[in-house]
Design a protein around this motif. Structure first.
Motif, PDB file in Angstrom:
ATOM      1  N   ARG A 189      14.454  -1.759  15.274  1.00 12.63           N
ATOM      2  CA  ARG A 189      13.091  -1.662  15.826  1.00 12.63           C
ATOM      3  C   ARG A 189      12.077  -2.264  14.867  1.00 12.63           C
ATOM      4  O   ARG A 189      11.205  -3.047  15.256  1.00 12.63           O
ATOM      5  N   ASP A 190      12.212  -1.899  13.570  1.00  6.50           N
ATOM      6  CA  ASP A 190      11.267  -2.402  12.574  1.00  6.50           C
ATOM      7  C   ASP A 190      11.391  -3.916  12.446  1.00  6.50           C
ATOM      8  O   ASP A 190      10.387  -4.635  12.377  1.00  6.50           O
ATOM      9  N   GLY A 191      12.646  -4.405  12.424  1.00  8.57           N
ATOM     10  CA  GLY A 191      12.878  -5.852  12.299  1.00  8.57           C
ATOM     11  C   GLY A 191      12.285  -6.625  13.464  1.00  8.57           C
ATOM     12  O   GLY A 191      11.733  -7.718  13.299  1.00  8.57           O
ATOM     13  N   LEU A 192      12.385  -6.027  14.646  1.00  8.32           N
ATOM     14  CA  LEU A 192      11.828  -6.686  15.830  1.00  8.32           C
ATOM     15  C   LEU A 192      10.304  -6.711  15.744  1.00  8.32           C
ATOM     16  O   LEU A 192       9.665  -7.738  15.994  1.00  8.32           O
ATOM     17  N   GLU A 193       9.725  -5.597  15.329  1.00  8.60           N
ATOM     18  CA  GLU A 193       8.269  -5.514  15.274  1.00  8.60           C
ATOM     19  C   GLU A 193       7.677  -6.389  14.169  1.00  8.60           C
ATOM     20  O   GLU A 193       6.714  -7.126  14.380  1.00  8.60           O
ATOM     21  N   VAL A 194       8.291  -6.312  12.967  1.00  7.87           N
ATOM     22  CA  VAL A 194       7.758  -7.058  11.823  1.00  7.87           C
ATOM     23  C   VAL A 194       8.214  -8.523  11.871  1.00  7.87           C
ATOM     24  O   VAL A 194       7.526  -9.412  11.365  1.00  7.87           O
ATOM     25  N   GLY A 195       9.359  -8.784  12.502  1.00 11.06           N
ATOM     26  CA  GLY A 195       9.814 -10.165  12.660  1.00 11.06           C
ATOM     27  C   GLY A 195      10.849 -10.619  11.646  1.00 11.06           C
ATOM     28  O   GLY A 195      10.889 -11.784  11.283  1.00 11.06           O
ATOM     29  N   TYR A 196      11.702  -9.702  11.154  1.00 14.35           N
ATOM     30  CA  TYR A 196      12.734 -10.148  10.213  1.00 14.35           C
ATOM     31  C   TYR A 196      14.159 -10.054  10.771  1.00 14.35           C
ATOM     32  O   TYR A 196      15.132 -10.100  10.031  1.00 14.35           O
TER      33      TYR A 196
END
Ligand SMILES: [Zn+2]
Length: 472
Positions: A207-214
Motif C-alpha cells: 500500500r505504501d509503495g503504491l501511494e509513495v511510488g516505489y
C-alpha cells in the motif's frame, strides 16, 4: 564443492548491513567454517549441553533444557515438510541437521556459523558440500517461530533441488549467480510458501509503495536485490503467481530454474515476465488503491505528527536508511527516548537518544552501545525501555556479555545507576530479558524473560544499596 547461505532477514536495515549474502557459491576448496574478521570477534559466553531429537526428516539439536521446544519444532518442521514436499515434488535423501537456541542472544554467539550474526537475522540455512544444516533461535512468538522454521525449510528444498540439478550436469556457477540476483524468486518463494499467504506487513509495504511510488517491476526487482525486492515485493509476487498458476506451478518453475535460470524457466512455462509484471501491477493497483483512499493520514488536522526525520536513503547509491525504534514517552509528555543508529560512529550500532517531543533533534545520546562488553547492543527490534513514573530514570534492556541485561539510566546524574541486572544467579538461569517497566513507586521492575525455552514475566526488586536486583 558448493556452499549456499540463506540468511533470513527480519528487517530492511539489518538486511543491508548484513549484505546481500543470501546465496554464496564457492568452488574449489571448501570454505573454512570460521571466518576471520578485522576488529570484531564473536565471543561465546555460554556453554550448552547438546541433545538431539530425531524424526524421519530432521535431527534437531538443542540444549538439554529444550526438550519440549524441540518436540514442537520437529512437529512444525514435519508438517511443513509434508506440504512443501508435495508442492515442490521433492523428497530429502537424508535427514537435515537443525540447531535451535532458546534465545536470539545464544543464536548470535553460536559457534556453528563463523560469521557475525546481526539482531536482524532470523535464521540461517547452509549447505557446504555434503553438510546441510538449519540454524535458528526460538525466542519469538510461536507464529513467528513457525514462519522462520518453514521459511528456512523452503531454502532446504531449494538447495536439494539445486544440488540434484548440479548432479545431472547443470552449471552451478551460472545458475547460482542467476538465482542470487533473482532474490525476489528465492526469498519471495520462502516467504510465501512458509506463510501460505501475504502477511499484514507485506500488505502495508504494498500500500505504501503504491501511494509513495516505489513499487518495482520484475525487471527492477532483479536489478535491485535488496530487502524490499527479496522479501516484501517477492512475497507479494509469488503469492500472485501461486494464485494464478497454482502452487505446484511455483514448484515446476523452481525445478526448471535450476536447469536454465529463472527467466528462461518463465519462458519455458510460456510466461512473459514483462506481461506478468504488468498484470501483477494492475492487480496491485486495483487491490490497494481503494484501501489507500480510505486511509486517514498523519497531519496537523488529525493530531498526529512525525517528530523524527528518517532521511530517505537511496538503495541505488548504497545508502543505508537511518532507523528510529523503541520509543518511550516521558510522564510529562515533553521528552522521548528512542533507539537509533543515526550519527553512529560504529557501523550498525544503535544508541539510546533523548529528544524533545517538539523537535526532531536529539538533545543527547544517553547510552552508547558497541564499545564495551557491558553494552554490546540495544535490542532495537524486540525491546522498548520506559521512564520511571517521576521521570527521573529510564530503564532499558541491553545485550551485555552475550546475554540480555536490564540497566537504569539516571537523568540527574547523566549516567547509569550503580546497578544492573547482572546478578550471577539470574544471569545463569534467565535469558532474553526484554521490555522492562518500573512500578509506580519506582522500587520494582517487571520484564519478560526466557527460561527452558518458555517466555514468562518476572518481577524484580531494586535494591540500590547492594547494587543488585533479586528475583521475586
Ligand atoms: Zn530466506
Amino acid at each position: 564443492m558448493s556452499r549456499f547461505r540463506f540468511n533470513h532477514s527480519r528487517g530492511s536495515r539489518n538486511f543491508l548491513i548484513g549484505g546481500v549474502a543470501i546465496i554464496v557459491l564457492a568452488f574449489g576448496a571448501a570454505q573454512p567454517l570460521t571466518a576471520q574478521y578485522f576488529g570484531k570477534n564473536k565471543v561465546q559466553w555460554t556453554s550448552l549441553n547438546w541433545h538431539a531429537t530425531v524424526t524421519e526428516h530432521f535431527i534437531v539439536n538443542h540444549d538439554e533444557q529444550m526438550h519440549a521446544a524441540a518436540q514442537r519444532t520437529t512437529q512444525l518442521l514435519e508438517r511443513c515438510y509434508a506440504r512443501f514436499s508435495s508442492i515442490l515434488d521433492t523428497k530429502f535423501k537424508k535427514p537435515i541437521p537443525v540447531f535451535i537456541w532458546q534465545t536470539h542472544d545464544l543464536f548470535q554467539e553460536n559457534w556453528i556459523v563463523g560469521d557475525l550474526i546481526s539482531e536482524g537475522t532470523g535464521g540461517i540455512t547452509e549447505t557446504l558440500g555434503g553438510f546441510r544444516r538449519m540454524i535458528l533461535p526460538l525466542d519469538v512468538t510461536t507464529e513467528e517461530t513457525e514462519h522462520v522454521l518453514c521459511h528456512e525449510l523452503v531454502h532446504e528444498f531449494q538447495a536439494e533441488i539445486f544440488l540434484e540439478s548440479v548432479e545431472r550436469g547443470s552449471s552451478p556457477r551460472q545458475i547460482g549467480n542467476e538465482l542470487s540476483r533473482a532474490l525476489w524468486f528465492v526469498e519471495g518463494m520462502a516467504e510465501y510458501l512458509s506463510k501460505g499467504s501475504v502477511d499484514p506487513r507485506t500488505h502495508t509495504v504494498m500500500r505504501d509503495g503504491l501511494e509513495v511510488g516505489y513499487l518495482r517491476s520484475i525487471e527492477k526487482m532483479s536489478k535491485t536485490p535488496d530487502y524490499l525486492s527479496a522479501y516484501r515485493f517477492g512475497e507479494a509476487l509469488l503469492w500472485y503467481i501461486g494464485n494464478r498458476y497454482g502452487d505446484a506451478g511455483i514448484g515446476a518453475l523452481l525445478k526448471r530454474s535450476t536447469e536454465v535460470g529463472v527467466f528462461r524457466s518463465f519462458a519455458w512455462a510460456n510466461i512473459d515476465p514483462d506481461s506478468l509484471s504488468a498484470e501483477w501491477q494492475a492487480f496491485v493497483d486495483s487491490t490497494y488503491r481503494p484501501q489507500i483512499e480510505a486511509f486517514i493520514h498523519p497531519n496537523e488536522a488529525t493530531g498526529v505528527r512525525r517528530v523524527t526525520n528518517h532521511e530517505f536513503a537511496d538503495p541505488h547509491k548504497g545508502q543505508i536508511p537511518v532507523t528510529f525504534n523503541g520509543p518511550a514517552l516521558s510522564p510529562n509528555g515533553k521528552h522521548i527516548v528512542y533507539i537509533s543508529d543515526k550519527s553512529s560512529t560504529l557501523s550498525g550500532t544503535d544508541n539510546f537518544w533523548l529528544a524533545s517531543t517538539d523537535s526532531a533533534d536529539a538533545i543527547k545520546k544517553i547510552v552508547e552501545t558497541g564499545r564495551s562488553a557491558g553494552t554490546e547492543a540495544a535490542r532495537q527490534l524486540t525491546s522498548v525501555g520506559a521512564f520511571s513514573f517521576d521521570g527521573t530514570r529510564f530503564v532499558y534492556a541491553v545485550q551485555s556479555k552475550g546475554r540480555r541485561a536490564v540497566r537504569i539510566y539516571s537523568f540527574a546524574e547523566s549516567k547509569d545507576e550503580a546497578f544492573s541486572i547482572e546478578d550471577e544467579v539470574l544471569r545463569e538461569s534467565l535469558f532474553g530479558i526484554e521490555n522492562p517497566r518500573f512500578s509506580p513507586d519506582g522500587t520494582q521492575i517487571v520484564f519478560t524473560g526466557v527460561k527452558e525455552g518458555q517466555r514468562d514475566l518476572y518481577v524484580a526488586t531494586i535494591d540500590s544499596a547492594r547494587g543488585l536486583l533479586t528475583e521475586n
